[in-house]
Write a protein that holds these residues in place. Structure first.
Motif, PDB file in Angstrom:
ATOM      1  N   THR A  61      51.666  37.764  53.467  1.00  0.00           N
ATOM      2  CA  THR A  61      51.728  38.817  52.452  1.00  0.00           C
ATOM      3  C   THR A  61      50.338  39.106  51.890  1.00  0.00           C
ATOM      4  OG1 THR A  61      52.283  37.196  50.761  1.00  0.00           O
ATOM      5  CG2 THR A  61      54.115  38.337  51.844  1.00  0.00           C
ATOM      6  N   GLU A  62      49.366  38.294  52.272  1.00  0.00           N
ATOM      7  CA  GLU A  62      47.961  38.511  51.909  1.00  0.00           C
ATOM      8  C   GLU A  62      47.211  38.878  53.180  1.00  0.00           C
ATOM      9  OE1 GLU A  62      46.607  38.394  48.856  1.00  0.00           O
ATOM     10  OE2 GLU A  62      48.581  37.963  48.004  1.00  0.00           O
ATOM     11  N   PRO A  63      47.077  40.173  53.494  1.00  0.00           N
ATOM     12  CA  PRO A  63      46.395  40.584  54.717  1.00  0.00           C
ATOM     13  C   PRO A  63      44.960  40.059  54.777  1.00  0.00           C
ATOM     14  CG  PRO A  63      47.507  42.444  53.705  1.00  0.00           C
ATOM     15  CD  PRO A  63      47.558  41.309  52.727  1.00  0.00           C
ATOM     16  N   MET A  64      44.460  39.880  56.003  1.00  0.00           N
ATOM     17  CA  MET A  64      43.118  39.384  56.226  1.00  0.00           C
ATOM     18  C   MET A  64      42.290  40.491  56.871  1.00  0.00           C
ATOM     19  SD  MET A  64      41.719  36.062  58.394  1.00  0.00           S
ATOM     20  CE  MET A  64      43.318  35.826  59.063  1.00  0.00           C
ATOM     21  N   ALA A  88      59.157  40.319  53.332  1.00  0.00           N
ATOM     22  CA  ALA A  88      58.282  39.177  53.066  1.00  0.00           C
ATOM     23  C   ALA A  88      57.671  39.295  51.674  1.00  0.00           C
ATOM     24  CB  ALA A  88      57.204  39.088  54.130  1.00  0.00           C
ATOM     25  N   LYS A  89      57.215  40.494  51.313  1.00  0.00           N
ATOM     26  CA  LYS A  89      56.615  40.691  49.980  1.00  0.00           C
ATOM     27  C   LYS A  89      57.646  40.523  48.879  1.00  0.00           C
ATOM     28  CE  LYS A  89      52.762  43.388  51.550  1.00  0.00           C
ATOM     29  NZ  LYS A  89      52.022  44.636  51.559  1.00  0.00           N
ATOM     30  N   ALA A  90      58.869  40.979  49.122  1.00  0.00           N
ATOM     31  CA  ALA A  90      59.946  40.859  48.127  1.00  0.00           C
ATOM     32  C   ALA A  90      60.336  39.394  47.897  1.00  0.00           C
ATOM     33  CB  ALA A  90      61.164  41.667  48.559  1.00  0.00           C
ATOM     34  N   ASN A  91      60.153  38.543  48.913  1.00  0.00           N
ATOM     35  CA  ASN A  91      60.549  37.135  48.834  1.00  0.00           C
ATOM     36  C   ASN A  91      59.410  36.201  48.447  1.00  0.00           C
ATOM     37  OD1 ASN A  91      63.244  37.500  49.456  1.00  0.00           O
ATOM     38  ND2 ASN A  91      62.864  37.396  51.657  1.00  0.00           N
ATOM     39  N   GLU A  92      58.251  36.756  48.083  1.00  0.00           N
ATOM     40  CA  GLU A  92      57.116  35.910  47.700  1.00  0.00           C
ATOM     41  C   GLU A  92      57.492  35.015  46.534  1.00  0.00           C
ATOM     42  OE1 GLU A  92      52.764  37.611  48.231  1.00  0.00           O
ATOM     43  OE2 GLU A  92      54.057  39.007  47.167  1.00  0.00           O
ATOM     44  N   ASP A  93      56.920  33.818  46.555  1.00  0.00           N
ATOM     45  CA  ASP A  93      57.150  32.859  45.446  1.00  0.00           C
ATOM     46  C   ASP A  93      56.467  33.306  44.198  1.00  0.00           C
ATOM     47  OD1 ASP A  93      56.972  30.150  47.762  1.00  0.00           O
ATOM     48  OD2 ASP A  93      58.717  31.218  47.031  1.00  0.00           O
TER      49      ASP A  93
END
Length: 156
Positions: A62-65, A151-156
């Motif tokens: 969720t953190e693009p490189m 994936a972004k919606a499920n981030e901790d």
């Protein structure tokens, strides 16, 4: 020599689609999320004549490189599993192909991994549970964009 190079390029082209939207429809099931979100492409599950199951998986960050002019969001891998009923499954990743935010995939790079016992609760074990039919299949996403959104919606 040129014939050998031509055959190599054909093999790479067949094994690695150029864009995420090409090829058969994706049926992505979220298998787990920690540092990365891991999706099994259940449409690719296939059992070989030796009983081993092969399946493609998508790993997303969720953190693009950003590397040079490109932004990478994850990668595709083919996995192979030895499904067991009397203990932990065995498996290994066969390759890795990076995925850019524009959907471009690859190139695919083979790994040197060997089949190993999969640690319960780990990413590979969660993929094996899907590949080996240990859990009920569900459809969570059908393309890269919907998988990234999940994936972004499920981030901790």
């Amino acid at each position: 020599m040129s014939r050998m190079l031509s055959l190599l390029f054909i093999a790479i082209a067949v094994a690695t689609p150029a864009l995420a939207g090409e090829g058969p429809a994706q049926q992505l099931m979220l298998s787990g999320q920690g540092r990365f979100a891991q999706f099994a492409d259940v449409a690719t599950r296939a059992t070989g004549h030796d009983g081993r199951v092969r399946m493609r998986a998508l790993q997303l960050s969720t953190e693009p490189m950003v590397i040079g002019p490109h932004t990478y969001v994850g990668g595709w891998s083919w996995w192979q599993f030895e499904c067991k009923t009397d203990g932990p499954h065995r498996g290994y990743r066969q390759d890795f192909a990076s995925v850019r935010d524009d959907g471009h995939i690859g190139p695919s790079t083979p790994t040197r991994d060997q089949p190993m016992l999969l640690a319960p609760g780990g990413d590979a074990a969660e993929l094996a549970a899907i590949a080996c039919g240990d859990i009920e299949i569900r459809l969570d996403a059908t393309d890269l964009e919907s998988a990234l959104a999940l994936a972004k919606a499920n981030e901790d």
